[in-house]
Design a protein around this motif. Structure first.
Motif, short mmCIF file in Angstrom:
data_model
loop_
_atom_site.label_atom_id
_atom_site.label_comp_id
_atom_site.label_asym_id
_atom_site.label_seq_id
_atom_site.Cartn_x
_atom_site.Cartn_y
_atom_site.Cartn_z
N LEU A 55 -54.70 -50.51 -67.97
CA LEU A 55 -55.76 -50.19 -68.94
C LEU A 55 -56.29 -48.79 -68.64
N SER A 56 -56.23 -47.89 -69.61
CA SER A 56 -56.74 -46.53 -69.37
C SER A 56 -58.11 -46.32 -69.98
N LEU A 57 -58.39 -47.05 -71.05
CA LEU A 57 -59.68 -46.84 -71.71
C LEU A 57 -60.06 -48.10 -72.48
N ALA A 58 -61.33 -48.48 -72.38
CA ALA A 58 -61.86 -49.53 -73.24
C ALA A 58 -63.18 -49.01 -73.78
N GLN A 59 -63.22 -48.80 -75.05
CA GLN A 59 -64.41 -48.23 -75.65
C GLN A 59 -65.00 -49.21 -76.66
N LEU A 60 -66.24 -49.56 -76.42
CA LEU A 60 -66.92 -50.48 -77.33
C LEU A 60 -67.38 -49.70 -78.55
#
Ligand SMILES: *[C@@H]1O[C@H](CO)[C@@H](O)[C@H](O)[C@H]1NC(C)=O
Ligand SMILES: *[C@@H]1O[C@H](CO)[C@@H](O)[C@H](O)[C@H]1NC(C)=O
Length: 382
Positions: A130-135
């Motif tokens: 996982l490189s990015l999780a943006q809400l």
């Protein structure tokens, strides 16, 4: 996953698999389909909910990225870099929120409305990094009375908490939360969104039993308190509202990297295949329409693509342009001496390139993914 199998599935079987193809039964088709789906990380064939209308809408940033990925420059760039977010990755998902609207039972804040946010992170395969999780939370405000529009913008105070453990019955839910963000937003008829980087939290959510989600608390800030009707359990909206709460749409944009799928996207222009009739091994044009294989309901784009296939003879003497291996050269030689005892080498793909696909996964999330070995660029005798 051996790409050669996959290629066979997609290219509707070439050259040496004539014997296999003769046996093509429904069962074979099903197992080939399962094989292809599992390499996309899907447990089964996605059945997106309902008809076209009720189906989840494709977020416009994903459409933009998909179109860009089809351009020539994109095909020459690093296939494992998502320039839109500046992170490494080859899979972009809009993981949709599955949380409920819960309200009223909050003892601390009577007028608050709480919305749970839950993103099922098990859609990511263990191999993915996982490189990015943006809400991304969008507020759509549609006041019931047009008059309320004239009274100017309304303010909503929004607090976002992460839930760190399950709350037992009767316990105070506040004790199990940690505040992540608190801000007020001005409601206008145009949708407003707030975004927040939740990468490390989402990474934690991937571990089994660790995802308790988020809680979004909304408190309308109104000049005249008379206008505000408190929420009661079970009421999703108060009767005769003077103040309508906005509709909330939340997604988690998850960019991840499958490190095994980073081969370059550089592609020879197989589109300009010669149409000269010839029996000799070469790439031939083949357009695969996903409708023909019955996948149009879960593959959003493209609707089909130029996949091509390899076909033709590998005759003696094997010329250099047929890209034969030493083994193939010897095999043609033996074949020329004993045509019945030893077959000719096969005309098979020796260079394949990927395409980008936009599809719904098993949880109805929209996914953009670069998928390898989908197009035959060059053939050779093997
Ligand atoms: C999350 O998704 C997985 C696989 O798609 C499913 O098995 C699981 O039940 C889901 N979990 C929840 C809490 O919805
Ligand atoms: C063999 O490879 C060359 C480039 O390396 C290519 O131009 C040629 O078309 C290939 N042969 C076949 C039969 O595809």
């Amino acid at each position: 996953m051996r790409p050669t199998y996959l290629t066979r599935v997609l290219l509707l079987a070439v050259c040496c698999c004539v014997a296999v193809c003769d046996l093509s039964h429904v069962e074979d088709m099903k197992s080939q389909e399962r094989f292809f789906l599992s390499s996309l990380g899907l447990s089964g064939r996605p059945r997106p909910a309902g008809s076209h209308q009720s189906r989840r809408h494709v977020p416009s940033p994903l459409w933009r990225m998909f179109r860009r990925s089809e351009s020539v420059q994109a095909q020459e760039s690093d296939p494992c870099m998502v320039s839109e977010y500046g992170v490494r990755g080859n899979i972009i998902r809009y993981v949709q929120d599955q949380g409920r609207l819960v309200s009223g039972w909050n003892s601390v804040c009577q007028a608050c409305v709480e919305k749970q946010l839950f993103f099922n992170m098990s859609v990511l395969q263990p191999v993915e990094l996982l490189s990015l999780a943006q809400l991304d939370v969008k507020f759509h405000w549609k006041p019931f009375r047009p008059a309320s529009l004239l009274q100017g913008p309304r303010t909503l105070s929004v607090s976002l908490y992460k839930v760190i453990r399950a709350t037992l019955r009767g316990a105070n839910p506040q004790a199990n939360r940690r505040l992540l963000l608190s801000q007020s937003i001005q409601l206008q008829p145009e949708p407003i969104s707030i975004t927040m980087d939740l990468t490390s939290l989402a990474e934690n959510w991937r571990k089994p039993g660790r995802n308790y989600g988020l809680v979004l608390e909304q408190l309308p800030l109104i000049a005249d308190p008379e206008e505000l009707l408190p929420f009661h359990p079970g009421n999703s909206l108060p009767l005769e509202p003077a103040f309508t709460l906005p509709l909330i749409q939340a997604s988690l944009v998850a960019v991840s990297l499958n490190p095994h799928q980073c081969r370059s996207r550089q592609r020879r222009s197989a589109v300009h295949l010669p149409v000269t009739p010839s029996n000799v091994c070469k790439a031939r044009r083949l357009y695969i329409d996903f409708k023909d294989v019955g996948w149009q309901d879960w593959i959003i784009a493209p609707q089909g693509y130029m996949a091509n296939y390899c076909h033709g003879e590998c005759p003696f003497p094997l010329s250099e342009s047929l890209n034969g291996t030493n083994h193939a050269i010897l095999q043609t030689l033996v074949h020329s001496l004993d045509p019945h005892g030893t077959p000719q080498p096969c005309c098979v793909p020796i260079r394949l390139s990927p395409i980008s696909m936009l599809y719904y996964d098993n949880n109805d999330n929209v996914v953009l993914r670069h998928y390898q070995d989908m197009v035959v660029d060059e053939c050779g005798c093997r």
